[in-house]
Design an enzyme around this catalytic site. Structure first.
Site, PDB file in Angstrom:
ATOM      1  N   ASP A  71       3.523  -8.888  -3.983  1.00 46.42           N
ATOM      2  CA  ASP A  71       2.142  -9.058  -4.108  1.00 46.42           C
ATOM      3  C   ASP A  71       0.570  -9.569  -3.152  1.00 46.42           C
ATOM      4  O   ASP A  71       0.150  -9.396  -2.985  1.00 46.42           O
ATOM      5  CB  ASP A  71       1.408  -9.894  -5.700  1.00 46.42           C
ATOM      6  N   CYS A 100      18.453  -6.524  -0.307  1.00 47.73           N
ATOM      7  CA  CYS A 100      19.197  -7.457  -0.902  1.00 47.73           C
ATOM      8  C   CYS A 100      18.539  -8.153  -1.738  1.00 47.73           C
ATOM      9  O   CYS A 100      17.254  -8.403  -2.449  1.00 47.73           O
ATOM     10  CB  CYS A 100      19.053  -8.589   0.129  1.00 47.73           C
ATOM     11  N   ASP A 143      18.251 -17.718   5.573  1.00 48.54           N
ATOM     12  CA  ASP A 143      18.951 -16.399   6.294  1.00 48.54           C
ATOM     13  C   ASP A 143      20.418 -17.104   7.215  1.00 48.54           C
ATOM     14  O   ASP A 143      21.393 -16.855   6.780  1.00 48.54           O
ATOM     15  CB  ASP A 143      18.655 -15.302   7.001  1.00 48.54           C
ATOM     16  N   ARG A 159      11.713 -11.328  -5.105  1.00 53.79           N
ATOM     17  CA  ARG A 159      11.046 -10.469  -4.040  1.00 53.79           C
ATOM     18  C   ARG A 159       9.360  -9.646  -3.880  1.00 53.79           C
ATOM     19  O   ARG A 159       9.848  -7.903  -3.271  1.00 53.79           O
ATOM     20  CB  ARG A 159      11.877  -9.212  -3.518  1.00 53.79           C
TER      21      ARG A 159
HETATM   22  C1  UD1 Z   1      11.923 -11.571   5.635  1.00 53.42           C
HETATM   23  C2  UD1 Z   1      12.944 -11.359   6.142  1.00 53.42           C
HETATM   24  C3  UD1 Z   1      14.197 -11.894   4.893  1.00 53.42           C
HETATM   25  C4  UD1 Z   1      14.183 -13.514   4.722  1.00 53.42           C
HETATM   26  C5  UD1 Z   1      13.060 -13.798   4.908  1.00 53.42           C
HETATM   27  C6  UD1 Z   1      12.492 -15.424   4.599  1.00 53.42           C
HETATM   28  C7  UD1 Z   1      13.127  -8.667   6.608  1.00 53.42           C
HETATM   29  C8  UD1 Z   1      12.951  -7.132   5.948  1.00 53.42           C
HETATM   30  N1  UD1 Z   1      13.504  -9.144   6.063  1.00 53.42           N
HETATM   31  O1  UD1 Z   1      12.317 -11.338   3.899  1.00 53.42           O
HETATM   32  O2  UD1 Z   1      15.823 -11.271   6.170  1.00 53.42           O
HETATM   33  O3  UD1 Z   1      15.808 -13.866   4.319  1.00 53.42           O
HETATM   34  O4  UD1 Z   1      11.675 -13.086   5.728  1.00 53.42           O
HETATM   35  O5  UD1 Z   1      12.883 -15.699   6.432  1.00 53.42           O
HETATM   36  O6  UD1 Z   1      12.565  -9.454   7.422  1.00 53.42           O
HETATM   37  N2  UD1 Z   1       6.554 -13.108  -1.760  1.00 53.42           N
HETATM   38  C9  UD1 Z   1       5.881 -13.117  -2.699  1.00 53.42           C
HETATM   39  N3  UD1 Z   1       5.196 -12.171  -2.424  1.00 53.42           N
HETATM   40  C10 UD1 Z   1       4.947 -10.898  -1.454  1.00 53.42           C
HETATM   41  C11 UD1 Z   1       5.914 -11.332  -0.170  1.00 53.42           C
HETATM   42  C12 UD1 Z   1       6.819 -12.637  -0.391  1.00 53.42           C
HETATM   43  O7  UD1 Z   1       6.034 -13.989  -2.873  1.00 53.42           O
HETATM   44  O8  UD1 Z   1       3.977 -10.011  -1.555  1.00 53.42           O
HETATM   45  C13 UD1 Z   1       7.812 -14.740  -1.871  1.00 53.42           C
HETATM   46  C14 UD1 Z   1       9.394 -14.489  -1.351  1.00 53.42           C
HETATM   47  O9  UD1 Z   1      10.047 -13.778  -3.023  1.00 53.42           O
HETATM   48  C15 UD1 Z   1      10.091 -15.362  -1.219  1.00 53.42           C
HETATM   49  C16 UD1 Z   1       8.751 -15.782  -0.252  1.00 53.42           C
HETATM   50  O10 UD1 Z   1       7.894 -15.491  -0.448  1.00 53.42           O
HETATM   51  O11 UD1 Z   1      10.009 -16.382  -2.258  1.00 53.42           O
HETATM   52  C17 UD1 Z   1       9.225 -15.211   1.799  1.00 53.42           C
HETATM   53  O12 UD1 Z   1       9.239 -14.149   1.522  1.00 53.42           O
HETATM   54  P1  UD1 Z   1       9.329 -13.753   2.580  1.00 53.42           P
HETATM   55  O13 UD1 Z   1       8.123 -14.464   3.816  1.00 53.42           O
HETATM   56  O14 UD1 Z   1       7.871 -12.713   2.588  1.00 53.42           O
HETATM   57  O15 UD1 Z   1      10.207 -13.156   2.721  1.00 53.42           O
HETATM   58  P2  UD1 Z   1      10.438 -11.047   3.023  1.00 53.42           P
HETATM   59  O16 UD1 Z   1       9.426 -10.418   4.026  1.00 53.42           O
HETATM   60  O17 UD1 Z   1      10.844 -10.834   2.309  1.00 53.42           O
END
Ligand code: UD1
Length: 412
Positions: free
Chosen positions: A123, A115, A301, A120
């Site tokens: 890193d 989405c 969510d 997203r």
């Molecule tokens: C997962 C869920 C999504 C949910 C989110 C938060 C799945 C497939 N998706 O998404 O439905 O909305 O958790 O509960 O399980 N971030 C970084 N770098 C990274 C990883 C994350 O900057 O490498 C940031 C993201 O942009 C965001 C925050 O950290 O702002 C949280 O992201 P994260 O908990 O990783 O969510 P997702 O795994 O993308």
């Protein structure tokens, strides 16, 4: 897919909560880490699951999906580059990276999509892979992660609270003899994955947010696991009850919903619950103040659907999104439908109203689409929602379930 929704209907009835989307995706990927067959129960029939199954079959796994039970046999699993369009459709395809590193010490994959709710990045995942001894490069939208010399053991601190990165680091590290990961984020869905890995025979322990692993020998066996209930789906149906009639949601785990349930109770909505059931009846609450946060805080969510609920309040509610940058679209739709919404960056102030003028809407992501459905059901006439496919990525059989509750919805 586009749908037509009539505003006037009264919603009444019972729904049974499905298995959690954010648990089943990593569980399906983790089924590759098993030494024998895997039987998953309570698997939701959502498009993200079908896309992951497509990838599993491409990897020569046998997948039988009947009702809500899935049998996965990875006996013939082979390494293949993951250059499939499904990887770009689903954010959760990134879990194949960790699993592949554990199994093959390398992974080539089209950069995961999902989405469009912000930039997203991945890193934090990539940093964790490096800390475990892997290298990576990105070229033409393809990520390659490989081993130079994987450490025997590692101790790492994740640089940000991330659901995905925490689980992916756990997966990738299973190549090592021993590891310790700090600053992980294990929401209920992540804990479900850890329990599953433990059932497969991996020696993992979680203590005060530190996860530890000791190399373990796996046995050939059939592993059975039941996916935990989807707290986002459960709460969406409960909010539907609060907005439009009366809904009982069964087979829920309300312990995973402490924060949102408390907000509803404090606002005075007619909601009651046991450990496994929620009953919600149409009512008007006091103003709410919602700030999204990592678990056990308010889940991002659920922000959009609570945004729609804030129309059924007496007073002004304030909603702040702190996790993703682009999750405020619903407030523009509510404003276009006649509601008073002041939107500034990632904050919205919504004034309660019972006059919503039906409009045509376009779903931009899964949760936004679900919120649009609630908004359309509040409207005075008919609405069309385009791109409703987004909602089918995470809500099992939602159209038929809503029809069974009294919703007037047709697929165009
Ligand atoms: C997962 C869920 C999504 C949910 C989110 C938060 C799945 C497939 N998706 O998404 O439905 O909305 O958790 O509960 O399980 N971030 C970084 N770098 C990274 C990883 C994350 O900057 O490498 C940031 C993201 O942009 C965001 C925050 O950290 O702002 C949280 O992201 P994260 O908990 O990783 O969510 P997702 O795994 O993308």
């Amino acid at each position: 897919m586009d749908i037509k929704v009539s505003g006037g209907s009264i919603i009444k009835g019972t729904v049974f909560c499905s298995g959690a989307k954010n648990a089943v995706i990593p569980l399906l990927c983790a089924s590759l880490l098993s030494k024998g067959k895997v039987m998953l129960r309570n698997v939701p029939r959502i498009s993200d699951v079908f896309d992951i199954c497509h990838i599993l079959r491409y990897l020569d796994c046998k997948v039988v999906f009947k009702g809500h039970t899935m049998l996965i046999d990875n006996t013939n699993l082979k390494y293949k580059p993951l250059f499939l369009e499904e990887c770009q459709k689903i954010r959760g395809s990134y879990y194949f990276i960790g699993v592949f590193l554990a199994l093959f010490s390398k992974c080539e994959i089209l950069l995961p999509g999902g989405c469009k709710i912000g930039s997203r990045p991945i890193d934090v995942h990539l940093q964790a892979f490096e800390d475990l001894g892997f290298k990576y490069f990105i070229e033409d939208n393809i990520l390659t992660v490989y081993k130079i010399k994987v450490n025997e053991e590692a101790s790492l601190v994740l640089t940000k609270k991330s659901v995905g990165a925490s689980i992916n680091a756990i997966f990738a590290g299973l190549r090592l003899n021993h590891y310790e990961i700090k600053n992980g984020l294990y929401e209920p869905e992540g804990l479900d994955v850890i329990h599953f890995l433990q059932k497969l025979g991996y020696h993992l322990t979680l203590n005060n947010e530190v996860i530890r692993y000791e190399k373990s020998k796996l046995d050939f066996k059939l592993t059975k696991h039941t996916v935990i209930p989807d707290r986002m789906e459960a709460m969406t149906y409960a909010i539907l009850g609060l907005l439009k009639g009366e809904v009982t949601v069964k087979r829920v785990n309300t312990n995973d919903l402490t924060c949102p349930l408390k907000i509803l109770k404090d606002a005075g909505y007619q909601i009651s619950y046991t450990e496994t059931e929620i009953y919600a009846k149409k009512s008007y609450g006091k103003e709410m103040h919602i700030i999204t946060d990592v678990y056990p805080g308010f889940p991002t969510d659920l922000q959009s659907v609570f945004g729609v609920l804030s129309l059924n309040t007496i007073g002004k509610s304030k909603i702040e999104e702190t996790v993703f940058e682009k999750r405020m679209q619903i407030y523009y739709d509510m404003r276009d439908s006649g509601a008073q919404c002041e939107i500034s960056g990632n904050q919205a102030i919504v004034t309660g109203t019972n006059k919503i003028h039906s409009k045509n809407y376009n779903a931009c992501d899964l949760r936004h689409g679900a919120a649009l459905l609630l908004l359309a059901l509040l409207g005075d006439k008919e609405s069309i929602i385009t791109n409703f496919d987004y909602v089918l990525r995470g809500y099992d059989d939602i159209i038929n379930r809503l029809k069974a509750l009294g919703g007037k919805i047709t697929i165009i």
